[in-house]
Write a protein that holds these residues in place. Structure first.
Motif, mmCIF file in Angstrom:
data_model
loop_
_atom_site.group_PDB
_atom_site.id
_atom_site.type_symbol
_atom_site.label_atom_id
_atom_site.label_comp_id
_atom_site.label_asym_id
_atom_site.label_seq_id
_atom_site.Cartn_x
_atom_site.Cartn_y
_atom_site.Cartn_z
ATOM 1 N N GLU A 291 0.487 3.266 0.848
ATOM 2 C CA GLU A 291 -0.224 2.082 0.881
ATOM 3 C C GLU A 291 -0.530 1.165 1.891
ATOM 4 O O GLU A 291 0.170 0.844 2.427
ATOM 5 C CB GLU A 291 0.045 1.001 -0.445
ATOM 6 N N GLY A 292 -1.827 0.751 2.323
ATOM 7 C CA GLY A 292 -1.837 0.045 3.432
ATOM 8 C C GLY A 292 -2.133 0.910 4.869
ATOM 9 O O GLY A 292 -1.672 0.114 5.367
ATOM 10 N N PHE A 293 -2.445 2.110 4.657
ATOM 11 C CA PHE A 293 -1.909 2.588 5.106
ATOM 12 C C PHE A 293 -3.492 2.866 6.203
ATOM 13 O O PHE A 293 -4.449 2.440 6.216
ATOM 14 C CB PHE A 293 -1.928 4.140 5.265
ATOM 15 N N ASP A 294 -3.202 2.276 7.589
ATOM 16 C CA ASP A 294 -3.911 1.776 9.214
ATOM 17 C C ASP A 294 -3.820 2.893 9.657
ATOM 18 O O ASP A 294 -2.724 2.795 10.536
ATOM 19 C CB ASP A 294 -4.134 0.846 9.358
ATOM 20 N N LEU A 295 -4.946 3.955 10.518
ATOM 21 C CA LEU A 295 -4.936 5.245 11.189
ATOM 22 C C LEU A 295 -4.556 4.542 13.084
ATOM 23 O O LEU A 295 -3.906 4.622 13.361
ATOM 24 C CB LEU A 295 -5.948 5.860 11.130
ATOM 25 N N ARG A 296 -5.177 3.215 13.547
ATOM 26 C CA ARG A 296 -4.667 2.775 14.169
ATOM 27 C C ARG A 296 -4.243 2.091 14.968
ATOM 28 O O ARG A 296 -3.177 1.877 15.715
ATOM 29 C CB ARG A 296 -5.711 1.196 14.355
ATOM 30 N N ARG A 297 -3.618 1.428 13.154
ATOM 31 C CA ARG A 297 -1.950 0.750 13.640
ATOM 32 C C ARG A 297 -0.801 1.933 14.061
ATOM 33 O O ARG A 297 0.031 2.397 14.666
ATOM 34 C CB ARG A 297 -1.823 0.043 13.135
#
Length: 316
Positions: free
Chosen positions: A208-214
């Motif tokens: 949940e909420g995975f962000d590739l850049r982060r």
């Protein structure tokens, strides 16, 4: 910036109905050659655009001047977003958001996944680019479709087979990396070490909420702690500092105050000074290294180039 330009071309086609490459070039302040490439890129991505030759010809959207972006099919929208997802600049991301808002509601989720599937990290590690890995198209499709895969992977001579939940792909220095969930947690795989990949048909589990850049920023930091072992000092012409910042990102660890000669002292993180010196050799005399090993490496390179080109006749 290309993603932003492609969207601008689409909006121009929508507004005018038919445009020439020259008109696109004038409107967007780019060269006619670049305008033609952008128009061809839209067609190759599956956007319904076509060209007609002769007087009064040009490029048009199928359906005429009033066709808007909601005329895209699901496949065309996905192809366009996959083709432009690599533009990782604020302007490109803003442009993609505008295009996303213009899509039919039923296509937005798929297009959004395509836009988030790929990241290009422009900061250099000084590595040589690698050929495009054969597993890339399959893994790209698996990321967008949210499908679990089985990887045959070879690392440090040891081969293994494991299920993986693809989360995103990163291009760094011309090398591709897959961020994926595994039974042991999130892992990063080099695609040049992927021997084979097989979609399983099972849905991938995505945090949940995975962000590739982060996520990549964290993994990159871990990699660089392993890679970076030395600090290389140099003085540089201040005119090249913007290019150094773009090339090195946080590897440009320190930037001092200009000296009496106007040059700026810097510290560059890298494996060894010799590697950093070769990486920045193209800046010539605008970057002067203090480390003896770096200076010796560049002296050897200069002698080698002089022996090859020093007595070459000038081109007529």
């Amino acid at each position: 910036m290309r993603a932003d330009r492609l969207i601008a071309v689409l909006l121009l086609l929508q507004r005018r109905g038919t445009v020439t490459a020259g008109q696109v070039a004038s409107e967007l302040e780019i060269s006619p050659r670049t305008a033609r490439r952008d128009l061809e890129a839209l067609a190759l991505a599956g956007v319904p655009v076509y060209s007609t030759a002769g007087r009064g010809g040009g490029w048009s959207l199928v359906g005429g001047a009033r066709t808007d972006l909601t005329g895209l099919t699901e496949g065309e929208a996905r192809a366009l977003f996959l083709g432009t997802a690599v533009g990782d600049t604020p302007a490109a991301r803003a442009g993609l958001r505008k295009l996303l808002a213009a899509l039919p509601a039923q296509w937005r989720a798929d297009a959004e996944r395509a836009a988030d599937a790929v990241l290009v990290d422009a900061a250099s590690w000084g590595a040589d680019p690698a050929p495009e890995p054969p597993s890339l198209p399959v893994l790209l499709r698996a990321v967008v479709d949210g499908e679990q895969v089985e990887l045959d992977y070879r690392s440090r001579g040891a081969a293994s087979t494991r299920p993986a939940d693809p989360l995103g792909l990163v291009n760094k220095d011309g090398r591709w990396y897959l961020l994926a969930g595994t039974a042991a947690g999130e892992r990063t795989f080099r695609l040049d070490r992927v021997v084979d990949v097989r979609p399983t048909g099972a849905p991938a589990r995505r945090p949940e909420g995975f962000d590739l850049r982060r996520a990549w920023a964290g993994r990159r930091g871990e990699f660089e702690q392993q890679r970076v072992v030395e600090r290389t000092r140099a003085v540089v012409d201040p005119a090249v500092l913007p290019r150094l910042r773009a090339l090195l990102a946080h590897r440009l660890a320190e930037v001092g105050e200009p000296g009496d000669d106007g040059r700026v002292p810097v510290v560059v993180l890298g494996p060894v000074p010799e590697v950093v010196a070769l990486e920045l050799a193209g800046f010539g005399a605008r970057v002067e290294f203090a480390d003896p090993a770096a200076r010796a490496q560049l002296a050897r390179l200069a002698a080698e180039l002089h022996s090859l080109y020093g007595s070459a006749p000038a081109a007529g």
